[in-house]
Design a protein around this motif. Structure first.
Motif, short mmCIF file in Angstrom:
data_model
loop_
_atom_site.label_atom_id
_atom_site.label_comp_id
_atom_site.label_asym_id
_atom_site.label_seq_id
_atom_site.Cartn_x
_atom_site.Cartn_y
_atom_site.Cartn_z
N GLN A 137 -11.08 33.92 36.75
CA GLN A 137 -11.92 32.73 36.56
C GLN A 137 -11.03 31.51 36.42
OE1 GLN A 137 -14.66 33.66 33.25
NE2 GLN A 137 -16.25 32.96 34.67
N GLN A 138 -11.46 30.42 37.08
CA GLN A 138 -10.65 29.20 37.03
C GLN A 138 -10.77 28.54 35.66
OE1 GLN A 138 -8.53 28.45 39.11
NE2 GLN A 138 -9.15 28.71 41.21
N SER A 139 -9.66 28.47 34.95
CA SER A 139 -9.68 27.71 33.69
C SER A 139 -9.43 26.24 34.01
CB SER A 139 -8.61 28.23 32.74
OG SER A 139 -7.34 28.14 33.35
N LYS A 140 -10.09 25.38 33.27
CA LYS A 140 -9.95 23.94 33.52
C LYS A 140 -8.71 23.39 32.79
CE LYS A 140 -13.93 22.39 35.60
NZ LYS A 140 -14.60 23.59 35.89
N SER A 141 -8.16 22.31 33.34
CA SER A 141 -7.05 21.62 32.68
C SER A 141 -7.57 20.95 31.41
CB SER A 141 -6.46 20.56 33.60
OG SER A 141 -5.92 21.18 34.75
N LYS A 142 -6.72 20.93 30.36
CA LYS A 142 -7.12 20.32 29.09
C LYS A 142 -6.04 19.36 28.60
CE LYS A 142 -7.69 24.46 27.20
NZ LYS A 142 -8.07 25.62 26.40
N ASN A 143 -6.44 18.47 27.72
CA ASN A 143 -5.49 17.61 26.99
C ASN A 143 -4.52 16.84 27.89
OD1 ASN A 143 -6.54 18.57 24.60
ND2 ASN A 143 -5.10 20.28 24.52
N LEU A 144 -5.03 16.29 28.97
CA LEU A 144 -4.13 15.57 29.87
C LEU A 144 -4.24 14.06 29.64
CD1 LEU A 144 -3.98 17.28 33.36
CD2 LEU A 144 -2.32 17.28 31.53
N THR A 145 -3.34 13.55 28.87
CA THR A 145 -3.22 12.11 28.70
C THR A 145 -1.92 11.69 29.38
OG1 THR A 145 -4.31 12.29 26.56
CG2 THR A 145 -3.18 10.21 27.03
N ILE A 146 -2.04 11.09 30.55
CA ILE A 146 -0.84 10.72 31.32
C ILE A 146 -0.26 9.43 30.77
CG2 ILE A 146 0.10 10.22 33.62
CD1 ILE A 146 -1.06 13.03 33.46
N GLN A 147 1.03 9.50 30.45
CA GLN A 147 1.74 8.32 29.95
C GLN A 147 2.88 7.96 30.91
OE1 GLN A 147 2.54 8.56 25.53
NE2 GLN A 147 1.92 10.69 25.87
N GLN A 148 3.37 6.74 30.79
CA GLN A 148 4.53 6.31 31.58
C GLN A 148 5.72 6.07 30.66
OE1 GLN A 148 1.84 3.51 34.08
NE2 GLN A 148 3.88 3.31 34.94
N ARG A 149 6.87 6.56 31.07
CA ARG A 149 8.09 6.37 30.27
C ARG A 149 8.47 4.88 30.20
NH1 ARG A 149 9.22 10.03 26.69
NH2 ARG A 149 8.76 11.94 27.74
N LEU A 150 8.22 4.17 31.29
CA LEU A 150 8.57 2.74 31.34
C LEU A 150 7.31 1.90 31.46
CD1 LEU A 150 11.54 2.71 33.92
CD2 LEU A 150 11.73 2.42 31.45
N THR A 151 7.26 0.79 30.74
CA THR A 151 6.18 -0.16 30.98
C THR A 151 6.46 -0.85 32.32
OG1 THR A 151 7.38 -1.99 29.95
CG2 THR A 151 5.97 -0.62 28.50
N LYS A 152 5.44 -1.50 32.82
CA LYS A 152 5.61 -2.24 34.07
C LYS A 152 6.71 -3.30 33.94
CE LYS A 152 3.07 -4.99 37.48
NZ LYS A 152 1.75 -5.54 37.87
N ASP A 153 6.74 -4.02 32.82
CA ASP A 153 7.75 -5.07 32.62
C ASP A 153 9.15 -4.48 32.53
OD1 ASP A 153 5.85 -7.03 32.70
OD2 ASP A 153 5.72 -7.31 30.52
N ALA A 154 9.27 -3.34 31.84
CA ALA A 154 10.59 -2.69 31.72
C ALA A 154 11.08 -2.22 33.09
CB ALA A 154 10.51 -1.52 30.75
N TYR A 155 10.15 -1.65 33.88
CA TYR A 155 10.50 -1.20 35.24
C TYR A 155 11.01 -2.39 36.07
CZ TYR A 155 10.00 0.30 40.07
OH TYR A 155 10.25 0.55 41.39
N LYS A 156 10.26 -3.49 36.04
CA LYS A 156 10.64 -4.66 36.86
C LYS A 156 11.97 -5.25 36.39
CE LYS A 156 7.27 -7.59 37.84
NZ LYS A 156 6.04 -8.40 37.65
#
Length: 417
Positions: A137-156
């Protein structure tokens, strides 16, 4: 033995069957026509033998492993093997803790070409096992809060700092990447891979499971392959988004082909790959088979060039891999200085990302991809990660580079949401 089977159903069932084992590898061309691919897909499961290479000896130990066995071998190289090929180090945090390399000889190996299934290792009972296998049986993905290591300003800000290195003449171009991640992540790896492969089918896609660590890949890029005595590399440099409007999509494609900035990036990497292949080639045999080829995938158009050479008979094919590793499309030029700056400006250890996985055949032919557009997952640590990046040149615009990162991440973000 060969059989005619519904390939799509078979792949789904066979992959679930293979996933019972601690180790398996699935390589899928997704029906892309490619003159260098030996098979349309391959599925390796179980471990007859494993190679966990020790520090600083990976390529030598793999050479010995192949020479002693002369059997089908599947496995991966992490980007950080750069520290074996050059005087470099990797000191950024590593949240995934994959090994630097891992290779295995499978107990079972199934391959398919032109709709026919072939058992390369094992016997016909394996097909009966797969047919009788009850899908979990297909179990669903759980607890996925995607974060970024760098902010947009830090990346730029980092992109602008790297442009200053280019201005000073330290480098001409650098591949700079950023990490997206999720902690306490619980996913169903097969279900996630199949979703990704549906959303973004690519010619070098693959699923690799090794003792609770997973590579779920929709990579469009070949690092290096060997066919008889010929080596072929197909670096990607140059990306443009697709449009749902057919006429506009064609305009975007033509504009990418004519884009001087993208051509400049691409030709720098072509020169770098030519230089890397020269170390293993018969003198005078390195050539550019295709320059600035435009290839279309579901999310993007890509500029891909093809470089080939004849392998010098005195060079072991594993040394040819070592001589070209890591791939120029994921480093920059000059290569060593670019890798030093990657270590300085990126904030996460790359590990398997921008490394490679694939297979070696008993006769010494091989095919390895580039680990991009890929989800890396450590099920024990419940840590999920994917990275995206692009080529930074002096002409580039930091805002546009950031947007290109999001474009490259779009298929994975769609799947994980």
């Amino acid at each position: 033995m060969k059989n005619q089977i519904n390939i799509s159903d078979f792949k789904h069932k066979a992959l679930n069957w293979a996933n019972q084992f601690d180790v398996c590898c699935f390589l899928d061309s997704n029906q892309y026509k490619d003159i260098y691919s030996a098979y349309d897909f391959m599925l390796a499961a179980g471990t007859a033998k494993e190679l966990n290479a020790s520090a600083n000896q990976t390529f030598e130990e793999l050479k010995t492993f192949y020479d002693q066995n002369k059997q089908w071998i599947f496995g991966f190289f992490s980007y950080d093997l750069k520290n074996e090929t050059e005087d470099l180090k990797s000191e950024n945090p590593d949240y995934l803790t994959f090994p630097d390399a891992y290779f295995f000889i499978p107990e079972y190996l199934i391959a398919s070409k032109n709709g026919k299934i072939e058992i390369l290792i094992g016997d016909n009972t394996v097909l009966k096992e797969i047919e009788a296998f009850k899908l979990p049986q297909q179990s669903k993905s759980k607890n996925l809060t995607i974060q970024q290591r760098l902010t947009k300003d830090a990346y730029k800000a980092k992109v602008e700092a790297l442009k200053q290195h280019i201005l000073r003449g330290d480098i001409y171009e650098i591949n700079f990447c950023q990490e997206f991640f999720a902690e306490n992540a619980e996913i169903n790896p097969i279900h996630t891979f199949e979703l990704l492969n549906d959303v973004s089918p690519t010619p070098f896609a693959g699923y690799f499971k090794s003792h609770g660590q997973y590579i779920l890949s929709a990579t469009p890029e070949r690092f290096l392959c060997k066919r008889n005595q010929k080596l072929i590399s197909q670096p990607i440099k140059g990306t443009a988004k697709r449009s749902l409007n057919q006429a506009e999509d064609l305009r975007i494609k033509k504009a990418l082909r004519a884009d001087i900035k993208e051509q400049t990036e691409n030709v720098m990497i072509v020169d770098l790959v030519r230089h890397d292949l020269t170390k293993s080639a018969v003198k005078g045999s390195v050539k550019v088979d295709e320059l600035f080829g435009i290839y279309t995938f579901p999310q993007v158009h890509q500029m891909i060039s093809t470089i080939s050479c004849d392998l010098d008979p005195s060079v072991h094919f594993i040394d040819a891999i070592k001589n070209a590793f890591p791939m120029g499309s994921m480093t920059g030029a000059p290569k060593v200085k670019a890798m030093k700056l990657i270590e300085e400006y990126e904030v996460t250890k790359r590990g398997v990302y921008s490394g490679s996985f694939g297979c070696i055949s008993p006769n010494g032919d091989f095919d390895f991809n580039v680990v991009i557009r890929s989800i890396l997952y450590n099920a024990t640590a419940k840590y999920l990660s994917f990275q995206v990046g692009g080529a930074i040149t002096y002409q580039c615009d930091a805002e546009l580079e950031y947007e290109e990162c999001l474009l490259k991440a779009s298929a994975i973000l769609k799947v994980l949401s």
